[in-house]
Write a protein that holds these residues in place. Structure first.
Motif, PDB file in Angstrom:
ATOM      1  N   LEU A 125      46.707  69.387  61.879  1.00 12.90           N
ATOM      2  CA  LEU A 125      46.542  67.998  62.295  1.00 12.90           C
ATOM      3  C   LEU A 125      46.881  67.038  61.162  1.00 12.90           C
ATOM      4  O   LEU A 125      47.392  65.945  61.395  1.00 12.90           O
ATOM      5  CB  LEU A 125      45.092  67.750  62.748  1.00 12.90           C
ATOM      6  N   GLY A 126      46.592  67.455  59.919  1.00  8.54           N
ATOM      7  CA  GLY A 126      46.823  66.575  58.788  1.00  8.54           C
ATOM      8  C   GLY A 126      47.671  67.209  57.712  1.00  8.54           C
ATOM      9  O   GLY A 126      47.727  68.437  57.595  1.00  8.54           O
ATOM     10  N   TYR A 127      48.331  66.363  56.921  1.00  9.20           N
ATOM     11  CA  TYR A 127      49.110  66.827  55.780  1.00  9.20           C
ATOM     12  C   TYR A 127      48.957  65.785  54.681  1.00  9.20           C
ATOM     13  O   TYR A 127      49.348  64.624  54.859  1.00  9.20           O
ATOM     14  CB  TYR A 127      50.585  66.989  56.138  1.00  9.20           C
ATOM     15  N   VAL A 128      48.364  66.203  53.539  1.00 11.46           N
ATOM     16  CA  VAL A 128      48.121  65.283  52.437  1.00 11.46           C
ATOM     17  C   VAL A 128      48.600  65.914  51.133  1.00 11.46           C
ATOM     18  O   VAL A 128      48.232  67.041  50.810  1.00 11.46           O
ATOM     19  CB  VAL A 128      46.621  64.926  52.314  1.00 11.46           C
ATOM     20  N   SER A 129      49.398  65.173  50.387  1.00 14.47           N
ATOM     21  CA  SER A 129      49.851  65.621  49.078  1.00 14.47           C
ATOM     22  C   SER A 129      48.738  65.430  48.052  1.00 14.47           C
ATOM     23  O   SER A 129      47.958  64.470  48.127  1.00 14.47           O
ATOM     24  CB  SER A 129      51.085  64.805  48.658  1.00 14.47           C
ATOM     25  N   LYS A 130      48.668  66.349  47.087  1.00 13.53           N
ATOM     26  CA  LYS A 130      47.657  66.238  46.034  1.00 13.53           C
ATOM     27  C   LYS A 130      47.926  65.062  45.101  1.00 13.53           C
ATOM     28  O   LYS A 130      47.062  64.695  44.304  1.00 13.53           O
ATOM     29  CB  LYS A 130      47.569  67.541  45.245  1.00 13.53           C
ATOM     30  N   SER A 131      49.108  64.471  45.207  1.00 17.60           N
ATOM     31  CA  SER A 131      49.416  63.286  44.411  1.00 17.60           C
ATOM     32  C   SER A 131      48.990  62.002  45.125  1.00 17.60           C
ATOM     33  O   SER A 131      49.064  60.908  44.550  1.00 17.60           O
ATOM     34  CB  SER A 131      50.911  63.218  44.104  1.00 17.60           C
ATOM     35  N   ALA A 166      42.345  61.776  56.322  1.00 16.71           N
ATOM     36  CA  ALA A 166      42.897  62.903  57.070  1.00 16.71           C
ATOM     37  C   ALA A 166      41.797  63.746  57.684  1.00 16.71           C
ATOM     38  O   ALA A 166      41.918  64.203  58.825  1.00 16.71           O
ATOM     39  CB  ALA A 166      43.765  63.763  56.152  1.00 16.71           C
ATOM     40  N   VAL A 167      40.704  63.958  56.940  1.00 12.34           N
ATOM     41  CA  VAL A 167      39.577  64.744  57.450  1.00 12.34           C
ATOM     42  C   VAL A 167      38.913  64.018  58.615  1.00 12.34           C
ATOM     43  O   VAL A 167      38.600  64.620  59.649  1.00 12.34           O
ATOM     44  CB  VAL A 167      38.547  65.019  56.332  1.00 12.34           C
ATOM     45  N   GLU A 168      38.715  62.715  58.448  1.00 15.65           N
ATOM     46  CA  GLU A 168      38.109  61.922  59.525  1.00 15.65           C
ATOM     47  C   GLU A 168      38.984  61.935  60.777  1.00 15.65           C
ATOM     48  O   GLU A 168      38.481  62.074  61.904  1.00 15.65           O
ATOM     49  CB  GLU A 168      37.890  60.487  59.053  1.00 15.65           C
ATOM     50  N   LYS A 169      40.285  61.778  60.581  1.00 14.16           N
ATOM     51  CA  LYS A 169      41.211  61.799  61.717  1.00 14.16           C
ATOM     52  C   LYS A 169      41.209  63.164  62.394  1.00 14.16           C
ATOM     53  O   LYS A 169      41.205  63.267  63.625  1.00 14.16           O
ATOM     54  CB  LYS A 169      42.628  61.465  61.242  1.00 14.16           C
ATOM     55  N   ALA A 170      41.210  64.219  61.585  1.00 13.40           N
ATOM     56  CA  ALA A 170      41.206  65.576  62.146  1.00 13.40           C
ATOM     57  C   ALA A 170      39.940  65.810  62.955  1.00 13.40           C
ATOM     58  O   ALA A 170      39.984  66.417  64.036  1.00 13.40           O
ATOM     59  CB  ALA A 170      41.319  66.605  61.026  1.00 13.40           C
ATOM     60  N   MET A 171      38.821  65.349  62.437  1.00 15.92           N
ATOM     61  CA  MET A 171      37.556  65.502  63.145  1.00 15.92           C
ATOM     62  C   MET A 171      37.635  64.857  64.528  1.00 15.92           C
ATOM     63  O   MET A 171      37.071  65.362  65.505  1.00 15.92           O
ATOM     64  CB  MET A 171      36.425  64.868  62.327  1.00 15.92           C
ATOM     65  N   ALA A 172      38.387  63.774  64.612  1.00 15.27           N
ATOM     66  CA  ALA A 172      38.555  63.061  65.885  1.00 15.27           C
ATOM     67  C   ALA A 172      39.718  63.622  66.701  1.00 15.27           C
ATOM     68  O   ALA A 172      40.026  63.116  67.778  1.00 15.27           O
ATOM     69  CB  ALA A 172      38.782  61.574  65.629  1.00 15.27           C
ATOM     70  N   GLY A 173      40.363  64.673  66.165  1.00 11.85           N
ATOM     71  CA  GLY A 173      41.484  65.276  66.875  1.00 11.85           C
ATOM     72  C   GLY A 173      42.774  64.491  66.767  1.00 11.85           C
ATOM     73  O   GLY A 173      43.678  64.655  67.590  1.00 11.85           O
ATOM     74  N   GLU A 174      42.880  63.655  65.704  1.00 11.66           N
ATOM     75  CA  GLU A 174      44.065  62.815  65.542  1.00 11.66           C
ATOM     76  C   GLU A 174      44.898  63.263  64.341  1.00 11.66           C
ATOM     77  O   GLU A 174      44.349  63.678  63.319  1.00 11.66           O
ATOM     78  CB  GLU A 174      43.649  61.350  65.345  1.00 11.66           C
ATOM     79  N   TYR A 202      47.405  63.008  60.977  1.00 11.57           N
ATOM     80  CA  TYR A 202      47.525  62.087  59.847  1.00 11.57           C
ATOM     81  C   TYR A 202      48.401  62.715  58.775  1.00 11.57           C
ATOM     82  O   TYR A 202      48.223  63.879  58.411  1.00 11.57           O
ATOM     83  CB  TYR A 202      46.154  61.753  59.247  1.00 11.57           C
ATOM     84  N   VAL A 203      49.351  61.934  58.262  1.00 17.22           N
ATOM     85  CA  VAL A 203      50.194  62.341  57.133  1.00 17.22           C
ATOM     86  C   VAL A 203      50.060  61.270  56.069  1.00 17.22           C
ATOM     87  O   VAL A 203      50.106  60.072  56.373  1.00 17.22           O
ATOM     88  CB  VAL A 203      51.674  62.485  57.557  1.00 17.22           C
ATOM     89  N   ASP A 204      49.868  61.684  54.795  1.00 11.33           N
ATOM     90  CA  ASP A 204      49.675  60.695  53.739  1.00 11.33           C
ATOM     91  C   ASP A 204      50.870  59.765  53.630  1.00 11.33           C
ATOM     92  O   ASP A 204      51.984  60.087  54.054  1.00 11.33           O
ATOM     93  CB  ASP A 204      49.393  61.386  52.396  1.00 11.33           C
TER      94      ASP A 204
END
Length: 211
Positions: free
Chosen positions: A97-103, A112-120, A122-124
C-alpha cells in the motif's frame, strides 16, 4: 494498532520504533530476516507491516509476496533506501500500500502508516515526483516481467549485459533479447538510453549496497 517492523539493521528498527511510538500503538513486533518476518507476521497478525526492501538474507519484494500470499489483505509499507520508480511500481504491483524512501522526511513514513491503516495507498513525495517525471514510461514499467525488472535494476547498478548474464547464470543472448523487449516496452531505442533511464529512476544516482 499492532505493528510489525522488518529490517535487518537494529539501529533502523530502533529508529522506526521511536518514531511510530508517537502514534497510538498497542504493540510493536520486529523481524530481521525473511523467515522471521513470516513467523512474526503469522504470530501477531499486524495491522500494518513496515518492510525493508533489501534484506541481508533475501529480497523484501519476495517477503512482500509471501506475506500477501499468507494474507491477501495484509497492509504493507515498503521502507527503502531506494527512491526508485522501478522498485516502487514493482512493490505496488505486488500489493504494497505504501512506499517510502529512507531519505524522505520522517513524517512521510508516519503518513504512509496512517494511510495504510485506512487501506489507502501512499508514495513519498520524492519517489512520487520521479514517477511523475517518468509518467510516460510508467505503463511500460508496470508491464515488465520480474526478470525484466531484475535486469533493469542491474543495468541501473552499472552492470553490463555480460555482467548480468554472468551474475544470473544465463546466456548473453538471453539477456540481450530481454534488454530488447524492455526497450520496446519503455519506448527506448538505444541501450545507452535504457541505462540512463534505469539510473535516473534510482534518484539520478547509482544505488547499491545494503539499506
Amino acid at each position: 494498532m499492532n505493528l510489525l517492523i522488518v529490517d535487518d539493521h537494529k539501529v533502523v528498527r530502533d529508529g522506526i520504533r521511536r518514531l511510530v511510538e508517537t502514534m497510538t500503538i498497542e504493540s510493536i513486533a520486529e523481524a530481521e530476516s525473511p523467515s522471521e518476518a513470516l513467523a512474526q507476521f503469522r504470530k501477531v497478525r499486524p495491522d500494518v507491516t513496515i518492510l525493508d526492501i533489501n534484506l541481508k538474507n533475501g529480497s523484501g519484494l519476495d517477503v512482500l509476496r509471501r506475506l500477501r500470499a499468507d494474507d491477501p489483505k495484509a497492509k504493507i509499507v515498503i521502507f527503502s533506501m531506494y527512491s526508485d520508480v522501478v522498485y516502487a511500481v514493482s512493490a505496488r504491483r505486488e500489493g504494497a500500500l505504501g512506499y517510502v524512501s529512507k531519505s524522505a522526511p520522517s513524517d512521510e513514513l508516519l503518513t504512509a502508516v496512517e494511510k495504510a491503516m485506512a487501506g489507502e495507498p501512499y508514495v513519498d513525495s520524492e519517489t512520487s515526483a520521479l514517477m511523475t517525471d517518468h509518467a510516460s514510461r510508467e505503463t511500460g514499467v508496470a508491464e515488465l516481467t520480474r526478470r525484466e525488472l531484475q535486469i533493469l535494476h542491474m543495468l541501473g547498478d552499472g552492470k553490463s549485459l555480460t555482467d548480468i548474464a554472468d551474475g544470473l547464470g544465463i546466456a548473453y543472448k538471453t539477456v540481450a533479447n530481454t534488454s530488447t523487449r524492455i526497450k520496446e516496452k519503455l519506448g527506448v531505442e538505444r541501450t545507452s538510453d535504457l541505462v540512463r533511464f534505469a539510473i535516473e529512476t534510482k534518484g539520478g544516482r547509482m544505488l547499491g549496497g545494503e539499506s
